[in-house]
Scaffold this active site. Structure first.
Site, PDB file in Angstrom:
ATOM      1  N   LYS A  73       1.049  -1.306   0.477  1.00  0.00           N
ATOM      2  CA  LYS A  73       0.328   0.203  -0.292  1.00  0.00           C
ATOM      3  C   LYS A  73       0.931   1.186  -0.328  1.00  0.00           C
ATOM      4  O   LYS A  73       2.299   1.123   0.735  1.00  0.00           O
ATOM      5  CB  LYS A  73      -1.105   0.116   1.268  1.00  0.00           C
ATOM      6  CG  LYS A  73      -1.487   0.976   1.457  1.00  0.00           C
ATOM      7  CD  LYS A  73      -2.925   0.545   0.513  1.00  0.00           C
ATOM      8  CE  LYS A  73      -4.682   1.479   0.431  1.00  0.00           C
ATOM      9  NZ  LYS A  73      -4.234   2.706  -1.076  1.00  0.00           N
ATOM     10  N   LYS A  97       4.350   2.676   8.488  1.00  0.00           N
ATOM     11  CA  LYS A  97       3.284   3.215   9.191  1.00  0.00           C
ATOM     12  C   LYS A  97       2.085   2.943   8.812  1.00  0.00           C
ATOM     13  O   LYS A  97       1.260   2.386   9.632  1.00  0.00           O
ATOM     14  CB  LYS A  97       3.117   4.245   7.358  1.00  0.00           C
ATOM     15  CG  LYS A  97       1.922   5.655   7.842  1.00  0.00           C
ATOM     16  CD  LYS A  97       2.056   6.372   6.827  1.00  0.00           C
ATOM     17  CE  LYS A  97       2.514   7.093   5.891  1.00  0.00           C
ATOM     18  NZ  LYS A  97       2.589   7.768   4.871  1.00  0.00           N
ATOM     19  N   LYS A 109       5.579   1.966  -2.927  1.00  0.00           N
ATOM     20  CA  LYS A 109       5.469   3.402  -2.795  1.00  0.00           C
ATOM     21  C   LYS A 109       5.353   3.551  -4.953  1.00  0.00           C
ATOM     22  O   LYS A 109       6.518   2.461  -4.860  1.00  0.00           O
ATOM     23  CB  LYS A 109       6.066   4.455  -2.802  1.00  0.00           C
ATOM     24  CG  LYS A 109       5.849   5.541  -2.505  1.00  0.00           C
ATOM     25  CD  LYS A 109       5.019   5.941  -1.199  1.00  0.00           C
ATOM     26  CE  LYS A 109       4.129   7.600  -1.635  1.00  0.00           C
ATOM     27  NZ  LYS A 109       3.881   7.556   0.190  1.00  0.00           N
ATOM     28  N   THR A 193      -5.768  12.872   5.564  1.00  0.00           N
ATOM     29  CA  THR A 193      -4.284  12.670   5.775  1.00  0.00           C
ATOM     30  C   THR A 193      -4.238  13.943   7.054  1.00  0.00           C
ATOM     31  O   THR A 193      -3.571  14.241   7.799  1.00  0.00           O
ATOM     32  CB  THR A 193      -3.132  12.909   4.834  1.00  0.00           C
ATOM     33  OG1 THR A 193      -3.599  12.150   3.548  1.00  0.00           O
ATOM     34  CG2 THR A 193      -2.071  13.414   5.281  1.00  0.00           C
ATOM     35  N   ASN A 224      -2.313  18.843  -1.157  1.00  0.00           N
ATOM     36  CA  ASN A 224      -4.132  17.933  -0.144  1.00  0.00           C
ATOM     37  C   ASN A 224      -3.302  18.276   0.982  1.00  0.00           C
ATOM     38  O   ASN A 224      -4.689  18.357   1.923  1.00  0.00           O
ATOM     39  CB  ASN A 224      -3.828  16.620  -1.089  1.00  0.00           C
ATOM     40  CG  ASN A 224      -4.851  15.665  -0.083  1.00  0.00           C
ATOM     41  OD1 ASN A 224      -4.845  15.458   1.203  1.00  0.00           O
ATOM     42  ND2 ASN A 224      -5.624  15.527  -0.642  1.00  0.00           N
ATOM     43  N   SER A 352      -8.023   5.193   2.840  1.00  0.00           N
ATOM     44  CA  SER A 352      -7.503   4.417   2.056  1.00  0.00           C
ATOM     45  C   SER A 352      -8.075   3.493   2.339  1.00  0.00           C
ATOM     46  O   SER A 352      -8.685   2.068   1.976  1.00  0.00           O
ATOM     47  CB  SER A 352      -6.161   4.795   1.759  1.00  0.00           C
ATOM     48  OG  SER A 352      -5.738   5.593   0.956  1.00  0.00           O
TER      49      SER A 352
HETATM   50  N1  LIG Z   1      -1.325  12.444   0.019  1.00  0.00           N
HETATM   51  C1  LIG Z   1      -1.449  12.664   0.668  1.00  0.00           C
HETATM   52  O1  LIG Z   1      -2.621  11.401   1.253  1.00  0.00           O
HETATM   53  C2  LIG Z   1      -0.404  12.388   1.547  1.00  0.00           C
HETATM   54  C3  LIG Z   1       0.242  12.632   1.873  1.00  0.00           C
HETATM   55  N2  LIG Z   1       1.415  12.667   2.175  1.00  0.00           N
HETATM   56  C4  LIG Z   1       2.777  13.135   2.175  1.00  0.00           C
HETATM   57  O2  LIG Z   1       2.560  14.854   2.511  1.00  0.00           O
HETATM   58  C5  LIG Z   1       3.411  15.927   1.654  1.00  0.00           C
HETATM   59  C6  LIG Z   1       2.718  16.447   0.902  1.00  0.00           C
HETATM   60  O3  LIG Z   1       1.601  15.576  -0.112  1.00  0.00           O
HETATM   61  P1  LIG Z   1       0.875  16.171  -1.046  1.00  0.00           P
HETATM   62  O4  LIG Z   1      -0.518  17.815   0.614  1.00  0.00           O
HETATM   63  O5  LIG Z   1      -0.351  15.154  -1.050  1.00  0.00           O
HETATM   64  O6  LIG Z   1       1.357  17.088  -2.050  1.00  0.00           O
HETATM   65  P2  LIG Z   1       0.501  18.317  -3.129  1.00  0.00           P
HETATM   66  O7  LIG Z   1       0.963  17.997  -4.136  1.00  0.00           O
HETATM   67  O8  LIG Z   1      -0.917  17.956  -2.679  1.00  0.00           O
HETATM   68  O9  LIG Z   1       0.433  19.777  -2.404  1.00  0.00           O
HETATM   69  C7  LIG Z   1       1.951  19.296  -2.134  1.00  0.00           C
HETATM   70  C8  LIG Z   1       3.033  20.669  -1.909  1.00  0.00           C
HETATM   71  O10 LIG Z   1       3.835  20.929  -1.183  1.00  0.00           O
HETATM   72  C9  LIG Z   1       4.386  22.287  -2.165  1.00  0.00           C
HETATM   73  N3  LIG Z   1       5.388  21.842  -2.356  1.00  0.00           N
HETATM   74  C10 LIG Z   1       7.253  21.556  -3.164  1.00  0.00           C
HETATM   75  N4  LIG Z   1       7.477  21.623  -3.245  1.00  0.00           N
HETATM   76  C11 LIG Z   1       7.818  21.871  -2.217  1.00  0.00           C
HETATM   77  C12 LIG Z   1       9.018  23.041  -1.691  1.00  0.00           C
HETATM   78  N5  LIG Z   1      10.436  22.905  -2.132  1.00  0.00           N
HETATM   79  N6  LIG Z   1       8.877  23.809  -0.652  1.00  0.00           N
HETATM   80  C13 LIG Z   1       7.815  24.407  -0.310  1.00  0.00           C
HETATM   81  N7  LIG Z   1       6.465  23.009  -0.418  1.00  0.00           N
HETATM   82  C14 LIG Z   1       6.847  22.720  -1.957  1.00  0.00           C
HETATM   83  C15 LIG Z   1       3.309  22.012  -3.342  1.00  0.00           C
HETATM   84  O11 LIG Z   1       3.753  23.634  -4.005  1.00  0.00           O
HETATM   85  P3  LIG Z   1       3.157  24.321  -5.751  1.00  0.00           P
HETATM   86  O12 LIG Z   1       1.106  23.898  -4.731  1.00  0.00           O
HETATM   87  O13 LIG Z   1       3.427  25.004  -5.667  1.00  0.00           O
HETATM   88  O14 LIG Z   1       2.875  23.161  -5.890  1.00  0.00           O
HETATM   89  C16 LIG Z   1       1.730  22.196  -2.739  1.00  0.00           C
HETATM   90  O15 LIG Z   1       1.955  23.524  -2.323  1.00  0.00           O
HETATM   91  C17 LIG Z   1       4.720  15.241   1.308  1.00  0.00           C
HETATM   92  O16 LIG Z   1       6.015  14.578   1.431  1.00  0.00           O
HETATM   93  C18 LIG Z   1       3.375  13.085   1.137  1.00  0.00           C
HETATM   94  O17 LIG Z   1       4.400  12.184   0.533  1.00  0.00           O
HETATM   95  C19 LIG Z   1       1.616  11.943   3.776  1.00  0.00           C
HETATM   96  C20 LIG Z   1       0.645  10.555   4.170  1.00  0.00           C
HETATM   97  C21 LIG Z   1      -0.502  11.096   2.787  1.00  0.00           C
HETATM   98  O1  LIG Z   2      -3.657   6.118   1.554  1.00  0.00           O
HETATM   99  C1  LIG Z   2      -1.887   5.018   0.816  1.00  0.00           C
HETATM  100  O2  LIG Z   2      -2.697   4.671   0.092  1.00  0.00           O
HETATM  101  C2  LIG Z   2      -0.992   6.186   1.065  1.00  0.00           C
HETATM  102  C3  LIG Z   2      -0.555   7.006   0.826  1.00  0.00           C
HETATM  103  C4  LIG Z   2       1.277   7.558   1.300  1.00  0.00           C
HETATM  104  O3  LIG Z   2       0.752   7.873  -0.020  1.00  0.00           O
HETATM  105  C5  LIG Z   2       1.575   8.204   2.431  1.00  0.00           C
HETATM  106  O4  LIG Z   2       0.764   7.588   3.107  1.00  0.00           O
HETATM  107  O5  LIG Z   2       3.141   8.417   2.546  1.00  0.00           O
END
Ligand SMILES: NC(=O)C1=CN([C@@H]2O[C@H](COP(=O)(O)OP(=O)(O)OC[C@H]3O[C@@H](n4cnc5c(N)ncnc54)[C@H](OP(=O)(O)O)[C@@H]3O)[C@@H](O)[C@H]2O)C=CC1
Ligand SMILES: O=C(O)CCC(=O)C(=O)O
Length: 419
Positions: A73, A97, A109, A193, A224, A352
């Site tokens: 996952k 996790k 991943k 998340t 997100n 999920s």
């Molecule tokens: N989505 C999920 O369900 C999960 C996500 N995560 C983790 O959370 C983190 C964010 O994921 P998610 O929100 O889904 O991703 P998104 O792609 O939705 O958003 C990423 C955000 O980070 C910003 N960003 C990218 N590069 C930089 C930088 N160098 N400095 C500052 N901000 C930056 C982006 O900016 P811009 O808007 O300008 O592109 C955007 O706002 C990641 O580490 C991911 O692995 C963990 C668990 C689950």
């Molecule tokens: O929802 C999932 O299956 C995994 C999301 C994810 O990539 C994470 O938790 O880093």
């Protein structure tokens, strides 16, 4: 971004952490050796017909780290700086996790080296479908179930599900999670998340004897995770004073309204254009005077170079791997309470899991039911980790990894590691 920060990339950091755990937990050397390597890693080449008629080859990966507790996952990342090492590390973090919140999954991943912002919808769909078709031997509801991560969303999940289903000849919704609701997604997955981050933060404030009112919050990342954390905390009365995205940050000590900030980002492309605040860099943002810091962007943002400048007393790791090992040591010495990534951001994979269960049963739950189950599970996981941290006098990160690695090691040992 698995770039060298503090002389270590994310995969090296994950392996070093496991090695430390192995001696602390006195892991069987065979189990330790198995956990040090991914079970399998697939690299694929993805030809895409671009809108201008040219052909472009992209590179993609999918890694299964450990599948002893269940099918793989983990999300799929579309980002220009994806590397195989980064995806290996993120897959291992998924193994830990899923184990720390006790889900019946292993860790996986995927990633594609691309800039989704520079692709048209047609190019993005072509890339996603070709990448999925290359991954088909690894995927399936009982094998490996992708989900969104950086640069991907519910539309990308819909294309993955459709491509996999075309290959099978019938619909297989449970091959991915984070799908749109109309094709078998779950209520609450999009904000899950962030919601998990908020539940673990509220639990942390409780054990630390602090009230949520008047806490100032800084959030790195407005995608997100970051955006939903901001909206949720704002609704609860927290004061959000700094937010950033890839172009920089915006600071207002009087407080920012995340909904207005989002509308500005939709119109202008970035939070930096928000008129009611001061424009700052991402580095300045991390070092702002505040109570709570939520890194919710990319890995290795808090490093040996800036950790001593962090002012927050509580860090909620919305991102995966935002803190280097060197920085972690500094934060611990400074007495900062860190809710580690594998716990703080587990809400996404928890919902999920709920989506997968609902899909397999073809029986769907209300938002309230999903949210209650998520809250119960997150609060329990937080308290399990907190109690172990107190008992063993170790950091929350170490306690979370002790629980996770023990569970994975137990499953690996019970299933048998030697022929
Ligand atoms: N989505 C999920 O369900 C999960 C996500 N995560 C983790 O959370 C983190 C964010 O994921 P998610 O929100 O889904 O991703 P998104 O792609 O939705 O958003 C990423 C955000 O980070 C910003 N960003 C990218 N590069 C930089 C930088 N160098 N400095 C500052 N901000 C930056 C982006 O900016 P811009 O808007 O300008 O592109 C955007 O706002 C990641 O580490 C991911 O692995 C963990 C668990 C689950
Ligand atoms: O929802 C999932 O299956 C995994 C999301 C994810 O990539 C994470 O938790 O880093």
């Amino acid at each position: 971004m698995a770039e060298k920060t503090d002389g270590v990339n994310l995969w090296q950091a994950v392996v070093e952490q496991l090695d430390h755990l192995a001696s602390l937990l006195q892991l069987d050397p065979g189990v330790h050796a198995i956990l040090r390597e991914p079970k399998r890693a697939l690299e694929v080449s993805i030809p895409v017909k671009m809108d201008d008629g040219s052909l472009k080859i992209f590179k993609g990966f999918r890694v299964h780290h450990n599948l002893n507790r269940g099918p793989g996952k983990g999300g799929i990342r579309y980002h220009p700086e994806v590397t195989l090492d980064e995806i290996k590390a993120l897959a291992a973090l998924m193994t830990w996790k899923c184990a720390v919140v006790d889900l019946p999954y292993g860790g996986a991943k995927g990633g594609v080296i691309c800039d989704p912002k520079k692709l048209s919808p047609k190019e993005l769909e072509g890339l996603t479908r070709r990448y999925t078709s290359e991954l088909i031997p690894l995927l399936g509801p009982e094998r490996d179930i992708p989900a969104p991560d950086v640069g991907t969303n519910s539309q990308v999940m819909a294309w993955i599900m459709d491509t996999f289903s075309m290959d099978k000849g019938y619909s297989v919704p449970s091959v991915v999670t984070g799908k749109p609701l109309s094709i078998g997604g779950s209520q609450g997955r999009e904000g899950a998340t962030a919601r998990g981050c908020v539940f673990s933060l509220l639990e942390a404030l409780k054990v630390l004897g602090q009230s949520p009112e008047s806490q100032s919050v800084v959030i790195q990342g407005f995608g997100n995770v970051g955006r939903h954390v901001a909206l949720d905390l704002y609704e609860r009365g927290f004061q959000i004073i700094g937010i950033s995205d890839s172009q920089g940050g915006i600071y207002n000590p009087q407080g920012l309204n995340p909904q207005e900030l989002y509308e500005c980002k939709l119109k202008t492309g970035s939070v930096v254009h928000f008129p009611q605040g001061e424009r700052i860099t991402n580095q300045e943002l991390l070092e702002l005077e505040c109570d709570i810091l939520v890194p919710a962007a990319l890995e290795h943002q808090i490093t040996g170079a800036n950790a001593s400048q962090i002012k927050a007393q509580l860090i909620v790791e919305g991102a995966n791997g935002p803190t280097t090992p060197e920085a972690d040591q500094i934060l611990e010495e400074k007495g900062i309470f860190v809710i580690p990534d594998i716990l703080a951001n587990a809400g996404g994979v928890v919902v999920s899991y709920f989506e997968w269960v609902q899909g397999l049963q073809a029986y769907f739950w209300s938002y309230e039911e999903v949210d209650q189950k998520l809250e119960r599970l997150m609060r329990k996981a937080f308290l399990d980790v907190y109690e172990l941290a107190q008992k063993k006098k170790v950091s929350m990160r170490l306690a979370a990894h002790m629980i996770a690695v023990s569970r994975v090691a137990e499953a690996t040992r019970l299933r048998g590691i030697y022929p």
